[in-house]
Design an enzyme around this catalytic site. Sequence first.
Site, PDB file in Angstrom:
ATOM      1  N   ASN A 294       0.670  -1.434   0.175  1.00 54.56           N
ATOM      2  CA  ASN A 294       0.158  -0.038   0.158  1.00 54.56           C
ATOM      3  C   ASN A 294       0.865   1.330  -0.074  1.00 54.56           C
ATOM      4  O   ASN A 294       1.588   1.804   1.406  1.00 54.56           O
ATOM      5  CB  ASN A 294      -0.732   0.156   1.465  1.00 54.56           C
ATOM      6  N   TRP A 295       1.222   1.715  -0.870  1.00 60.96           N
ATOM      7  CA  TRP A 295       1.821   3.032  -1.202  1.00 60.96           C
ATOM      8  C   TRP A 295       0.901   4.527  -0.610  1.00 60.96           C
ATOM      9  O   TRP A 295       1.917   5.196  -0.496  1.00 60.96           O
ATOM     10  CB  TRP A 295       2.365   3.113  -3.052  1.00 60.96           C
ATOM     11  N   LYS A 296       0.224   4.713  -0.577  1.00 58.21           N
ATOM     12  CA  LYS A 296      -0.184   5.402   0.270  1.00 58.21           C
ATOM     13  C   LYS A 296      -0.524   7.014  -0.607  1.00 58.21           C
ATOM     14  O   LYS A 296       0.102   6.578  -2.184  1.00 58.21           O
ATOM     15  CB  LYS A 296       0.282   5.677   1.288  1.00 58.21           C
TER      16      LYS A 296
ATOM     17  N   HIS B  62      -9.682   1.097   4.780  1.00 61.25           N
ATOM     18  CA  HIS B  62      -8.195   1.211   5.829  1.00 61.25           C
ATOM     19  C   HIS B  62      -8.287   2.364   7.077  1.00 61.25           C
ATOM     20  O   HIS B  62      -9.207   3.427   6.794  1.00 61.25           O
ATOM     21  CB  HIS B  62      -6.744   1.606   4.781  1.00 61.25           C
TER      22      HIS B  62
ATOM     23  N   GLU C 154      -6.895   4.942   7.488  1.00 62.35           N
ATOM     24  CA  GLU C 154      -6.527   5.893   7.335  1.00 62.35           C
ATOM     25  C   GLU C 154      -7.798   6.545   6.795  1.00 62.35           C
ATOM     26  O   GLU C 154      -7.717   7.447   6.957  1.00 62.35           O
ATOM     27  CB  GLU C 154      -5.451   5.980   6.728  1.00 62.35           C
TER      28      GLU C 154
ATOM     29  N   GLU D 144      -5.298  -5.394  10.942  1.00 63.30           N
ATOM     30  CA  GLU D 144      -4.115  -3.860  10.737  1.00 63.30           C
ATOM     31  C   GLU D 144      -4.675  -3.539  12.072  1.00 63.30           C
ATOM     32  O   GLU D 144      -5.664  -2.156  12.224  1.00 63.30           O
ATOM     33  CB  GLU D 144      -4.270  -3.092   9.916  1.00 63.30           C
TER      34      GLU D 144
ATOM     35  N   GLY E  82       2.609   2.195  10.752  1.00 66.53           N
ATOM     36  CA  GLY E  82       3.177   3.413  10.064  1.00 66.53           C
ATOM     37  C   GLY E  82       4.620   3.850  11.809  1.00 66.53           C
ATOM     38  O   GLY E  82       5.673   5.052  11.580  1.00 66.53           O
TER      39      GLY E  82
ATOM     40  N   SER F 293       3.222  -2.282  10.162  1.00 67.51           N
ATOM     41  CA  SER F 293       5.214  -1.953  10.021  1.00 67.51           C
ATOM     42  C   SER F 293       6.383  -3.048   9.691  1.00 67.51           C
ATOM     43  O   SER F 293       6.716  -3.976  10.463  1.00 67.51           O
ATOM     44  CB  SER F 293       5.282  -2.062  11.604  1.00 67.51           C
TER      45      SER F 293
ATOM     46  N   GLY G 233       2.944  -0.785   4.480  1.00 68.44           N
ATOM     47  CA  GLY G 233       2.997   0.267   3.515  1.00 68.44           C
ATOM     48  C   GLY G 233       4.427   0.941   3.405  1.00 68.44           C
ATOM     49  O   GLY G 233       4.770   0.363   2.478  1.00 68.44           O
ATOM     50  N   GLY G 234       4.682   1.163   4.453  1.00 70.79           N
ATOM     51  CA  GLY G 234       6.562   2.470   4.267  1.00 70.79           C
ATOM     52  C   GLY G 234       7.227   1.112   3.566  1.00 70.79           C
ATOM     53  O   GLY G 234       7.778   2.043   2.821  1.00 70.79           O
TER      54      GLY G 234
END
Length: 253
Positions: free
Chosen positions: A11-13, A97, A99, A169, A175, A215, A236-237
């Site tokens: 997930n590149w956001k 998600h 966010e 999640e 993150g 993470s 993600g990251g």
Amino acid sequence: MAERIPFIAGNWKMNKSLSQAIDTVTKLKELIEDVQDVEVAVCPPFIALDAVVKVLIRSNIAVGAQNCFWEEKGAYTGEISPLMLADIGCRYCIVGHSERRKYFGETDANVNRKVRALYQFGLLPIICVGETLEQRQQGLTMNVVEEQIRGCLSGLPVNKVVDSVIAYEPVWAIGTGHTATPEQAQEVHSFIRNLLAELYGEENAQKIRIQYGGSVTPENIKGLMAMPDIDGALVGGASLEPEKFARIVKFKQ
Ligand code: PEP
């Protein structure tokens, strides 16, 4: 017990320009071209989806969006429909998600409408659920996750549910660098599997893939994937760097 093929999605956001997106998937494609026993997807921002699909044609990497609306078309300024995503060759779409729940008011009822719309156009949802730190500290983790799963899947036919991907999640792990331990994650994954068995029967529950997200790194993926009910990861990251993401995808090597 059903054989579930591991599924790792990135997930590149809200990251990467168009040229950076193309560069990233061009490198990733080469790095993981030999991977056969793991399903892989990348979820770039909307503006890069079409170009990324074109780079990844005939590769072992699928493409997903990070969100969608539930209507097919119409006066919904700023929205993207599942029909549009299907038209350019997307296979997956992340929904719910944390966010989006936090910043854009996404609810389980909205997620449910999106999931139905995605199925209508042949896309597969990656449905995110998970508790906040406060909820965990209050001992509410299972209650929160159960309510989210029941709400997001409400009224869906079982033949659709078995193709859905659930991403557990924990919000406190996203993150933050504070990954859930494999045991903490397994406890919730097993709870989700049992809930799915209660709702759809044991055989169907065994087919549904449950990803862990929060993470995930090349260093911790092996331990997580060793757990019986962890079937992959939503990353993600660490998915922004092709070399790192490739190491996660190649967790078996
Ligand atoms: C995510 O965005 O779904 C996620 C899990 O992020 P990170 O891997 O950076 O924690």
